[in-house]
Scaffold this motif. Sequence first.
Motif, PDB file in Angstrom:
ATOM      1  N   SER A  40       6.824  59.699  18.000  1.00  0.00           N
ATOM      2  CA  SER A  40       6.260  61.006  17.684  1.00  0.00           C
ATOM      3  C   SER A  40       7.325  61.830  16.977  1.00  0.00           C
ATOM      4  O   SER A  40       8.527  61.589  17.139  1.00  0.00           O
ATOM      5  N   LYS A  80      -4.502  51.688  20.493  1.00  0.00           N
ATOM      6  CA  LYS A  80      -3.640  52.308  19.487  1.00  0.00           C
ATOM      7  C   LYS A  80      -4.133  53.728  19.326  1.00  0.00           C
ATOM      8  O   LYS A  80      -5.339  53.947  19.214  1.00  0.00           O
ATOM      9  N   GLN A  81      -3.215  54.663  19.341  1.00  0.00           N
ATOM     10  CA  GLN A  81      -3.641  56.051  19.190  1.00  0.00           C
ATOM     11  C   GLN A  81      -2.806  56.745  18.115  1.00  0.00           C
ATOM     12  O   GLN A  81      -1.582  56.643  18.112  1.00  0.00           O
ATOM     13  N   TYR A  82      -3.503  57.424  17.217  1.00  0.00           N
ATOM     14  CA  TYR A  82      -2.852  58.188  16.151  1.00  0.00           C
ATOM     15  C   TYR A  82      -3.181  59.660  16.394  1.00  0.00           C
ATOM     16  O   TYR A  82      -4.345  59.988  16.671  1.00  0.00           O
ATOM     17  N   TYR A 119       2.248  58.187  17.150  1.00  0.00           N
ATOM     18  CA  TYR A 119       1.576  56.885  17.155  1.00  0.00           C
ATOM     19  C   TYR A 119       2.004  56.165  18.427  1.00  0.00           C
ATOM     20  O   TYR A 119       3.199  56.038  18.705  1.00  0.00           O
ATOM     21  N   TYR A 161      -7.029  63.382  16.949  1.00  0.00           N
ATOM     22  CA  TYR A 161      -6.602  62.044  17.376  1.00  0.00           C
ATOM     23  C   TYR A 161      -7.646  61.010  17.011  1.00  0.00           C
ATOM     24  O   TYR A 161      -8.832  61.321  16.844  1.00  0.00           O
TER      25      TYR A 161
END
Lengths: 808, 334
Positions: A502, A552-554, A517, A574
């Motif tokens: 981050s 997976k997180q954006y 991410y 997100y």
Amino acid sequence: MKRIFLIYIFLFLINYCFGQNNKYTISGYVQEEISGENLIGVSVYDKATYKGSTTNQYGFYSLTLPEGEYDVVYSFIGLKSITKRIELNKDLRINASLKEDVIVTEEVQVTGERQDKNVESSEMGQIRVNVEKIKKIPVILGEIDVLKTAQLLPGIQSGGEGSAGLYVRGGGPDQNLILLDEATVYNANHLFGFFSVFNADAIKDINIIKGGMPAKYGGRLSSVLDISMKEGNNKKYETEGGIGLISSKLTFQGPIKKNKSSFIISGRRTYIDILASPFLNKPGNAFAGSGYYFYDLTTKVNYKISDKDRIFLSGYFGRDVFNFVNTNNNIKIKIPWGNATTAFRWNHLFSDKLFVNTSLIFTDYRFAFDIEQRAIEGGTFQLNIFSGINDWNTKVDFLYQPNPKHTVRFGTNFIYHRFTPGNATGRVGDVDFSPDNIFRQYSNEGALYLSDDIIISDVLKVHAGIRYSSFQHSGDIRVRNYLLNELTLNNDNYRHIEPRLSARYFINPTSSIKAAYTENYQYIHLANTSSVSLPTDLWVPSSSKIEPKHSKQYALGYFKNLKNNDYEVSIEGYYKEMTNLIEYKEGILPEDNSNTSSDDSFHFGTGDSYGVELLIQKNKGKTTGWLGYTWSKTTRYFDSINNGFSFPAKYDRRHDLSLVTTYELSKKWTLSGVFVYSTGNTATLPEQRYVIDGDVYTEYTERNGYRMDAYHRLDLAATYHKERKKKKIIVLPDGSEEITEKKARLQTSWTFSIYNVYSRQNPYFIYFALEDVTAQGNGSIEDGGLVPKAYQVSIFPIIPSVTWNFKF
Amino acid sequence: MKKYILFLIILFISCQKEIDIDLLSSNNQIVVEGVIEQNMPPYVLLTKSVGFFEPVTEEGFKDIFLKDAIVSVERDDGWKIDLIDWNDSIPELSYPIYAPSDALTGNYSNFSKLGYKYKLNIKWYDESQNDTIEVNSITSIPNMPTPPLDCVWVKKAEGNGVKDHHCYIWVQYSDPDTLGNSLIITYKRLEGTRKDNFFQKFIELARTDIIANGKTFQVYFATEPSKEDEDNDNWLGGFNSRRDSAGILLDADVVLFKFAQVDMKSYKFWRSFERSGGSKGNPFSEPMNLVSNINGGLGVWTGYGAAYYEVEIDTTTVKEGNELYQPINIIEIF
């Protein structure tokens, strides 16, 4: 030994990279003056440059600055900031105590605050909640609940009316890592989700991470709730308690050895069963002896061995017990379930820059269903179904702060899981059906992690982390194939790398943008047959058939502080994708897998969630609180469910809004209010009905295809606290008397609250029933006298409550 | 278990109201209730499903029965027989039943045998969809041990509210040492206070040997309450009265007790049939469809490896497991 050697090599390299000879370190612990409790998240910084650090979970800070003179500020919301003049020409150990901020002056606020963490930190999706603050928020039946407060934050949704379940950014209830003093709590609910297991009187601090999970945490996809228990007042003995409508609680704390060691013990019990017993236990009532209660006990002791070493031992034990008795047919059912945790932790300072915590943790969750029916003399039937999970967990976490530009965390974690996924034993008369061996599964879950918060320039700060996780079975897993009538064995190992990144970029001193991410793996899964978390739900390990969940997180966000940091604003977007989500196959019941593995019981699918979250907070002044709003969409994709078409997740909600305010009306009265609005929950509706064996059955179709009415509610509360004073008459040498007033030892307060002020009938569930429409009431399916109708059930209308709290 | 949880939650219920819901229309499906049992001709009842809120009239109810379907049963060695609609030849039957043309007189001891698999094929022209619908299903008649029970007897019931003339059927059963033996246990009162036209369900209809594998044990069977008992009570009262009236056979009744082995797919259907009552209207349950073994349709095609005992409800009755009652024709096993 090899590992320790590697750690030293690593430290040497870091020191080599970061070390500069003309720098010195100020380090120490920050505590609250009155109670001696260590404070978490205190900002410690140089007043001139704002360069600084924050205290960790144990109240420890370390700040390395070039040689010189500094005004070092210790600042914590709700407490009076202090500034210490420091001449830094050697490493210094400075412990600080902060007092309650009784008179808040404008001057203190201006000089006592640094640029707020909201804008400055590189963290995203993290919120720290002060327990004292949430005690003033109105709650149902006066039961203060940390999880329900968490639900009022954007991105976190409840499971429905009254539910303490958490659904974070499209994740299921098993995707939250709930830690109580670092021990995992597997089922955080009492009374089927209406209350959480955490007694607010014993809790100090809650850190909620819903995105941008630091590398230190792992094993779950969606969120972390890191809850720290109080350590106990190390200055004086203190008793506090509360008497509420359905439960009472009592907390006792004090020093074992002043300033060196303290303890806290806190208990809570409901008395629904006791209140109901006069009605239930009437002579001749077949249900005499039925009832429900829960209790929990939280305790902690700590001992400061030296300035460098401190140990903590904390424990939690809670049980829900539901008894059902019907003497008409001699049936007795007992359903007990609950958690037990124990954590031993040792803080050690290797140096002013290197802090280490070592933890040994045991956690246990168990559920049982015991039924006994005495039908015929000597013919008693007994069935005991039991399941559970317990963990032996060791952790070593290092915190290394070589200079203000780097905060390095690294460590290791090993968990030995023991799953008891569902066993049954029975007895009819003299014949015992107990299996030869209780079926259990054993797994090892391990992790290594390294992260660094790096200040790259005045405007750019990065959190870079990596977590290496592994999961393997110790022992084989038995899989029963009913069709082939055989047992097979399988086992598997998984190893994965989980990057965590981050970054924060200052646009100007009061606003920043942040991006993150994260990748997460989850190796254990909660298999539930219902739409909410129930104590019957089973935890199952990954295997060759059940692969680990992966996400997976954006995230991208804009953070802004207004009016001298009085207001904090953030807007975060997100996108999260998840794979290997599990759902029970249709018609599977937990008892299908009694005494064997449930590997063949599941469908596997994927999911995604995206949304935008807005949070406006006001932390200072007479009026405090926040406004949270989330727009989100969560979808699931399973080949074998809903004919392969995508469907909304059970708790997919387009809009979710909460407004929480607290207003200090006077020294005696505090008013607070909560308003929530959210899109209605989904429901699966029937499509066709048909007759089998003379009865009507229903065929359901599109999963979660129907949307119930919107949910909204207003709660209000008022807390009355009049400081009790004790008069003391002093006879002066001249014979005259002087009367002085002192704060009395016993202090009390009343909290009056109203839940659902306008008694909104929020939909809890919808059900369908055949209604007899004939005048005689003898309609049948054959003559059209029974007509299917839909009904919406609401619970919790307007509920006033009052709680009396005391402290001495 | 969820029933008890629901019982607790209902204490909090404040109100309910009727709501209007618009459902999308969907196609009707064929619903099969088919049975094949050793020594007996197969028989099948065919209906169709209707839209959930579609009003049902007396005429409409008759319409749910499927006429003019082409039905056949084929054994796994290729022996195939056709089933005809008996309603055509016996108009007194109030609904169509498909069975072989010689179902009442023919000898089926060669066709319907333990250990074989049977495929049911159905073709039906659906006028509303202007299309021919085909469904099929495979079941087997499990190869049960002979005799399946060690012993059958009757004991007086005991407990509060239980009267002197209330009795239970008890059996001693030795479960074969293979996993997955599944049972459907039913009864039919032949004489006594009430005569049953069809086999009735015990409270626990479908059982499997997850925890009893390979064990010898004694167990009793409790009956379902009568339909009238349920209709006369409200929900909570029904909760009590179902319990009160459950498990009661009266002395002087004569009961035909049926103990049948089924394959795992059939067991799963009947288990879901038994449990679906618990999920109706339960806020905690994901809606549960019955687990059908019919490809392209709903319902079940069950093969029974059945054993019958004629039991006089009298505490002196004791029958050895091999004292089997031999049913004469399809009517008796219906």
